[in-house]
Design an enzyme around this catalytic site. Sequence first.
Site, mmCIF file in Angstrom:
data_model
loop_
_atom_site.group_PDB
_atom_site.id
_atom_site.type_symbol
_atom_site.label_atom_id
_atom_site.label_comp_id
_atom_site.label_asym_id
_atom_site.label_seq_id
_atom_site.Cartn_x
_atom_site.Cartn_y
_atom_site.Cartn_z
ATOM 1 N N ARG A 124 0.815 -1.213 0.000
ATOM 2 C CA ARG A 124 0.000 0.000 0.000
ATOM 3 C C ARG A 124 0.851 1.267 0.000
ATOM 4 O O ARG A 124 0.332 2.371 0.160
ATOM 5 C CB ARG A 124 -0.917 0.019 1.237
ATOM 6 C CG ARG A 124 -2.347 -0.426 0.931
ATOM 7 C CD ARG A 124 -3.166 -0.558 2.205
ATOM 8 N NE ARG A 124 -3.452 0.705 2.860
ATOM 9 C CZ ARG A 124 -3.216 0.968 4.145
ATOM 10 N NH1 ARG A 124 -2.672 0.048 4.919
ATOM 11 N NH2 ARG A 124 -3.521 2.122 4.661
ATOM 12 N N LYS A 125 2.141 1.123 -0.191
ATOM 13 C CA LYS A 125 3.036 2.286 -0.251
ATOM 14 C C LYS A 125 2.980 2.883 -1.659
ATOM 15 O O LYS A 125 3.914 2.770 -2.456
ATOM 16 C CB LYS A 125 4.455 1.892 0.139
ATOM 17 C CG LYS A 125 4.558 1.483 1.612
ATOM 18 C CD LYS A 125 5.965 1.071 1.990
ATOM 19 C CE LYS A 125 6.037 0.660 3.469
ATOM 20 N NZ LYS A 125 7.378 0.187 3.863
#
Length: 269
Positions: A124-125
Amino acid sequence: MIPTSTIEAWLREDLGHHDVTNDVPGETEGRLVATERGVAAGIEAATQVFEYLGVESSTAVGAGDRVDAGDVVFRTEGPARETLRGERVAVNVAAHASGIATRTRTALEAARRVSEDVAVAGTRKTTPGLRGVEKRAVAAGGGDTHRLDCSHMVMIKDNHVAELGIERAVERFRERASFATRIEVEAETEAEALAAAEAGADVVLLDNMMPAETAATVEVLPEGVVTEASGGITIESLPEYAATGVDVVSLGSLTHSADALDLSFRIGE
């Protein structure tokens, strides 16, 4: 498909309120050209920018295709003013996405040197506002997108464990999640990994473990529990983790550290 509102925001940011630079009359043809070798991605988003402006486009390669320096990615035809107005946004999106796809393909090839089965996943970065583009780029490179957002899977991380403990956290979120939603628990030690599995976690993330510790932990976890290695893993160290027996290796660097692929938009012959 990229929402129209997103394309409008991209163009508004780039063009401002008084765009004189691109006030060029007539019709023209253009082409997006790769100037280095890589993997194409972001093509649909880039061509949508032109099409929003009334410029027709035709693709020469698909997402996930290899491109060499000099290869045409797509062509455009339409008003010169609108072509120039869309150029920079389209190139930036395609270059960024293609860089992610290229880095993902490199990571996948590194993993395949030691394992035919391990999945290479993103995280999710991602850049706020660009997650859809970036996740599609990971897929174009052959990677797994992991969870797209917080609703796709429950991820119990260190801060959850600090507040609730592993057993209570798994129990709490199992009660609240759909039957179709997997629960993953982040573990930093073998003991935490075993506790997560015993609490009913579907996936155990082995966080910031060295390859030897990762392999040893995979060995003691019950059959049926999906294992993921993550945390500080680089493309250089990826083969060591892929050889540990984990099911998934995830790298935030696929999205947050990928160099843009060098692309050039050219008008005329």
